[in-house]
Design a protein around this motif. Structure first.
Motif, PDB file in Angstrom:
ATOM      1  N   GLU A   1       0.626  -1.228  -0.069  1.00 27.02           N
ATOM      2  CA  GLU A   1       0.384  -0.016  -0.126  1.00 27.02           C
ATOM      3  C   GLU A   1       0.321   1.110  -0.257  1.00 27.02           C
TER       4      GLU A   1
ATOM      5  N   HIS B   1      -8.137  -3.818  -1.201  1.00 21.11           N
ATOM      6  CA  HIS B   1      -7.620  -3.802   0.498  1.00 21.11           C
ATOM      7  C   HIS B   1      -6.117  -3.115   0.291  1.00 21.11           C
ATOM      8  N   GLU B   2      -5.699  -2.915  -0.933  1.00 18.71           N
ATOM      9  CA  GLU B   2      -4.160  -2.071  -0.597  1.00 18.71           C
ATOM     10  C   GLU B   2      -4.759  -0.205  -0.690  1.00 18.71           C
TER      11      GLU B   2
ATOM     12  N   HIS C   1      -5.890   0.311   3.124  1.00 24.31           N
ATOM     13  CA  HIS C   1      -4.401   1.107   4.110  1.00 24.31           C
ATOM     14  C   HIS C   1      -4.717   2.687   3.052  1.00 24.31           C
TER      15      HIS C   1
ATOM     16  N   GLU D   1      -3.620  -4.334   8.843  1.00 26.61           N
ATOM     17  CA  GLU D   1      -3.874  -5.572   8.510  1.00 26.61           C
ATOM     18  C   GLU D   1      -5.912  -6.201   8.589  1.00 26.61           C
TER      19      GLU D   1
ATOM     20  N   THR E   1      -8.007  -3.147   7.538  1.00 26.73           N
ATOM     21  CA  THR E   1      -8.142  -3.258   6.020  1.00 26.73           C
ATOM     22  C   THR E   1      -8.549  -4.478   5.499  1.00 26.73           C
TER      23      THR E   1
ATOM     24  N   TYR F   1      -4.584 -10.580   9.663  1.00 26.45           N
ATOM     25  CA  TYR F   1      -5.277 -10.253   9.080  1.00 26.45           C
ATOM     26  C   TYR F   1      -6.648 -10.416   8.856  1.00 26.45           C
TER      27      TYR F   1
END
Ligand code: BES
Ligand code: ZN
Length: 624
Positions: free
Chosen positions: A293, A317-318, A321, A340, A343, A405
């Motif tokens: 990210e 996801h990225e 972030h 994480e 995110t 995560y």
């Protein structure tokens, strides 16, 4: 709570205006001295001397595999300051100036995970330091690729990977996520290449090969990033675009076509995107992660280009972030789940907004399967299954498991369940707004959670159990998926047959296929495996997730002799650690360590150090 707000306000004051008030400054230094903010993965001493901005001036030399130049920092020192310590790893330090004055510097003993402390004298009045240095060809953050290792095979390529503690191998810095600095950079590259960074970027090459960058917002050093190569750019919206090697650009622009919609959905959920542009660079296949990210410029593996946009949850996801991680950052790597877990939760909310609840539930269930497998692997009672970790004396990378995560994301889902979505969303939006450009410890999050969510809504939650307890708590809200249930039922009904009356599956998406492959038994007969391969040609799939899952299953089932060539080609080309580890591990467990080692000997030069370190250990490679 009040204390936390005061400290945060002071920190942000420093980053915006560099306060002159000595009392305010003292509080900032005291913050860094606090025990739960002590970062065991940095030698730096921010409580004594703090970097407040950076200018990099570097030349990229592909022949020597070095970056050479200087890092100029503005600093603020405490009234007691005597010396300053920066993190370095394998750097060649030529000289250090404090202000304009040359000072003696000492490089301490090297630690296998942390590199070394670089220390020199400063005084309370010191305002700037400049370090002249060059990197080593072995710098762990950098991967230098030959033209052969790129998609177009014409030009060399360089990229960096800073997280978790690797930036110190290309920039001497206070390499802790609790430190934030804005940066500028002047980078000289060979004229035929383009340089881009986690900053405001050029869209095209220029005549001189010299590029200037600015990242105005204060970011932690692990988010400083660079890529240099024969790169072209294509816009995929007003605010978004893709950089890639010319031959990859079209496919990438198609694959990521929904990015701007994701960005809008994210803003709708949790507030404005504060980084201006959001672009993606597609790296060569040796990139060790799925994505990284880096602010304004996500680094992505080409293995998510499947042709059908089926693997773009990784982009969500990225992108997510940009709030969780980049705006609100974990104070230390023990608090990694704050980056994480939030995110993954946010990623799935973006996917739900774009593609519906059923789709997001499939992603969540695959995630839950990963979580169960990881808990099983680590051990249900092991402290590494706590959200809050203790990585002192260990590799910061050890925290990169599905605990942070998936357990992190499921914890937030459990809170959502308790208060309802509307209140939870309001809470999260406020969380990002209040803590933007700050770093947070788990304990600071807990105190915020207690007052702003639980007490406010008069509810209780078993947050201690989730954060400081092992395994998966009982109130983990596992979603149901009819789509997946059908698959389970088919497998149960057909497991005793030859598996040649295959399911009606024309409309299955990638996630259903993955669920299918993952739920096939580990002891299917060669005949059944053959029927499956003949019907679906999994080993020829253009989808990297399906390919990797199928290879792992076939090795586990002792049915891989027919496609060792495909497995070898995959392992030699792709350097994404998430795919490599299970496949090499399966080969070892199948008793074929010889094959694993012979493939690895060929593949290793293509891997980033992050991946080769893991596989070296797995295959005992050094002993060869
Ligand atoms: N920030 C991580 C990658 C990372 C974590 C690098 C820790 C180094 C140390 C990134 O956001 C990430 O999580 N990538 C995942 C993809 C994601 C969809 C789960 C990956 O690379 O697999
Ligand atoms: Zn992530």
């Amino acid at each position: 709570m009040k204390k936390l707000l005061l400290a945060s306000t002071l920190l942000s004051l420093l980053f915006t205006s560099c306060t002159k008030d000595p009392n305010a400054m003292q509080s900032i230094f005291d913050q860094y001295a606090k025990s739960d903010r002590k970062d065991h993965h940095s030698f730096s001493n921010p409580h004594e001397a703090l970097t407040t901005s950076l200018h990099l001036d570097l030349e990229v030399n592909f022949e020597a595999k070095t970056l050479t130049g200087s890092a100029l920092y503005q600093i603020t020192c405490s009234p007691q300051a005597k010396r300053m310590i920066l993190d370095v790893r394998d750097l060649n330090i030529e000289k250090v100036l404090v202000g304009k004055k040359l000072v003696t510097h000492v490089i301490g003993e090297s630690d296998e995970f942390l590199g070394s402390p670089l220390s020199f004298e400063v005084s309370p009045n010191s305002k700037s330091i400049e370090i002249f240095y060059s990197t080593s060809p072995e710098a762990v953050a950098l991967q230098w690729l030959t033209p052969q290792q790129t998609a177009d095979k014409k030009h060399p390529f360089l990229f960096s990977q800073g997280q978790a503690v690797l930036t110190r191998s290309w920039i001497p810095c206070q390499d802790s996520p609790g430190i934030r600095i804005p940066y500028t950079a002047d980078i000289q590259v060979p004229k035929e290449l383009l340089a881009i960074m986690s900053a405001k970027n050029p869209f095209t090459k220029n005549e001189t090969g010299k590029y200037s960058f600015e990242m105005k917002q204060a970011i932690p050093p692990y988010l400083i990033a660079i890529a240099v190569g024969d790169l072209a750019f294509e816009g995929i919206g007003d605010q978004c675009g893709v950089y890639a090697e010319p031959s990859v650009l079209k496919a990438a622009a198609y694959e990521f076509g929904d990015t701007e919609k994701m960005l809008k959905a994210a803003e709708e959920l949790y507030g404005p995107y504060l980084w201006d542009r959001y672009d993606i660079i597609v790296l060569p296949p040796s990139f060790p992660f799925g994505g990284m990210e880096n602010p304004r410029l996500t680094f992505a593996t080409p293995t998510i280009i499947a042709g059908d946009r089926s693997l773009t949850a990784l982009i969500a996801h990225e992108l997510a972030h940009s709030w969780s991680g980049n705006l609100v950052t974990n104070a230390t790597w023990d608090d990694f789940w704050l980056n994480e877990g939030f995110t993954v939760y946010f990623e799935r909310r973006i996917m739900e907004a774009l593609y519906g609840k059923e789709y997001a539930e499939m992603l969540a269930l695959l995630g839950y399967q990963d979580l169960e497998a990881d808990v099983q692997h680590i051990g249900h009672h092991h402290a590494d299954t706590h959200l809050k970790l203790n990585l002192k004396g260990r590799d910061a990378d050890d925290g990169m498991t599905d605990i942070a995560y998936e357990k992190g994301a499921y914890f937030l889902m459990s809170l959502e369940n308790i208060v309802g979505r509307q209140k939870f969303d309001a809470f999260l939006k406020e969380y990002f707004e209040l803590h933007k450009f700050k770093t947070l410890t788990t304990e600071e999050f807990i105190s915020y959670l207690k007052t702003e969510l639980l007490e406010k809504n008069n509810v209780v939650a078993n947050f201690e159990e989730w954060i400081y307890g092992p395994g998966i708590p009982k109130n983990c809200p596992i979603p149901q998926s009819t789509k997946f249930r059908e698959i389970d039922e088919w497998i149960a009904a057909n497991i005793d047959t030859k598996m040649n009356s295959l399911p009606a599956n024309e409309n299955w998406n990638t996630h259903q296929w993955l669920h299918f492959i993952r739920h096939l038994p580990k002891d299917l007969s060669p005949n059944k495996m053959k029927n499956l391969e003949e019907a679906y040609a999994f080993s020829q799939s253009g989808n990297s997730e399906i390919l990797a899952a199928w290879f792992e299953l076939s090795i586990n089932n002792g049915y891989y002799q027919n496609f060792t060539n495909e497995i070898e080609a995959f392992l030699v080309k792709v350097g994404r650690r998430k795919f490599l580890t299970p496949i090499y591990k399966a080969l070892v467990e199948a008793g074929d360590i010889d094959l694993a080692r012979s493939i690895y000997a060929q593949a290793r030069p293509n891997y980033h150090s992050v991946a080769s370190q893991t596989i070296d250990a797995l295959l005992d490679f050094e002993q060869l």
